[in-house]
Design a protein around this motif. Structure first.
Motif, PDB file in Angstrom:
ATOM      1  N   LEU A  86       1.022  -1.322   0.316  1.00 14.74           N
ATOM      2  CA  LEU A  86      -0.251  -0.244   0.106  1.00 14.74           C
ATOM      3  C   LEU A  86       0.598   1.128   0.062  1.00 14.74           C
ATOM      4  N   MET A  87       0.213   2.268  -1.047  1.00 15.50           N
ATOM      5  CA  MET A  87       0.960   3.979  -0.872  1.00 15.50           C
ATOM      6  C   MET A  87       0.539   4.033   0.840  1.00 15.50           C
ATOM      7  N   LYS A  88       1.451   5.455   0.913  1.00 12.81           N
ATOM      8  CA  LYS A  88       1.541   6.163   2.073  1.00 12.81           C
ATOM      9  C   LYS A  88       0.404   7.060   2.102  1.00 12.81           C
TER      10      LYS A  88
ATOM     11  N   LEU B  32       0.193  13.335  -2.748  1.00 15.81           N
ATOM     12  CA  LEU B  32       1.277  12.726  -3.137  1.00 15.81           C
ATOM     13  C   LEU B  32       0.842  11.264  -2.251  1.00 15.81           C
ATOM     14  N   PHE B  33       1.053  10.664  -2.577  1.00 14.49           N
ATOM     15  CA  PHE B  33       1.172   9.229  -1.695  1.00 14.49           C
ATOM     16  C   PHE B  33       2.682   8.566  -2.981  1.00 14.49           C
ATOM     17  N   VAL B  34       3.452   7.839  -1.229  1.00 15.97           N
ATOM     18  CA  VAL B  34       4.457   7.266  -1.394  1.00 15.97           C
ATOM     19  C   VAL B  34       4.800   5.517  -1.137  1.00 15.97           C
ATOM     20  N   CYS B  35       4.956   4.716  -2.283  1.00 22.45           N
ATOM     21  CA  CYS B  35       5.576   3.682  -1.130  1.00 22.45           C
ATOM     22  C   CYS B  35       6.518   3.066  -0.349  1.00 22.45           C
ATOM     23  N   ASP B  36       6.313   2.895   0.524  1.00 21.21           N
ATOM     24  CA  ASP B  36       7.776   3.068   1.566  1.00 21.21           C
ATOM     25  C   ASP B  36       8.113   2.030   0.993  1.00 21.21           C
TER      26      ASP B  36
END
Length: 77
Positions: free
Chosen positions: A23-25, A63-67
Motif C-alpha cells: 500500500l502507498m502512504k 502525494l502518495f509514496v510507497c515505502d
C-alpha cells in the motif's frame, strides 16, 4: 469551502502501488512540497495550481509514496 477528509484524518485513502504489492502512504497535500512556504499558502489558491477548479467540493490533491519501492503518485482525494 468543504474540508478535505484526508487532510483532517477523517478518512484515509489507500491505494495499491502499481510496481509492488504494498500500500502507498499518504504524505499530504502535493502543493506543500513546492517550496518552503507552500504549506502556509491558502488552500483555495494551491488547489487552482493543482488543477482543482472547484475548491468547494472537498477535493484535494495528495502525494502518495510507497515505502517499499519508492514509487510516487499524485491523486485527487
Amino acid at each position: 469551502m468543504q474540508e478535505c477528509s484526508a487532510c483532517n484524518g477523517w478518512g484515509d485513502r489507500e491505494y495499491n502501488c502499481p510496481r509492488c504489492p504494498n500500500l502507498m502512504k499518504d504524505e499530504g497535500r502535493a502543493a506543500d512540497y513546492f517550496d518552503d512556504y507552500s504549506p502556509y499558502l491558502d488552500q483555495n489558491a494551491t488547489n487552482l495550481v493543482d488543477g482543482v477548479e472547484n475548491s468547494g467540493t472537498g477535493t484535494c490533491v495528495h502525494l502518495f509514496v510507497c515505502d517499499s519501492c519508492g514509487w510516487q503518485d499524485i491523486r485527487q482525494v
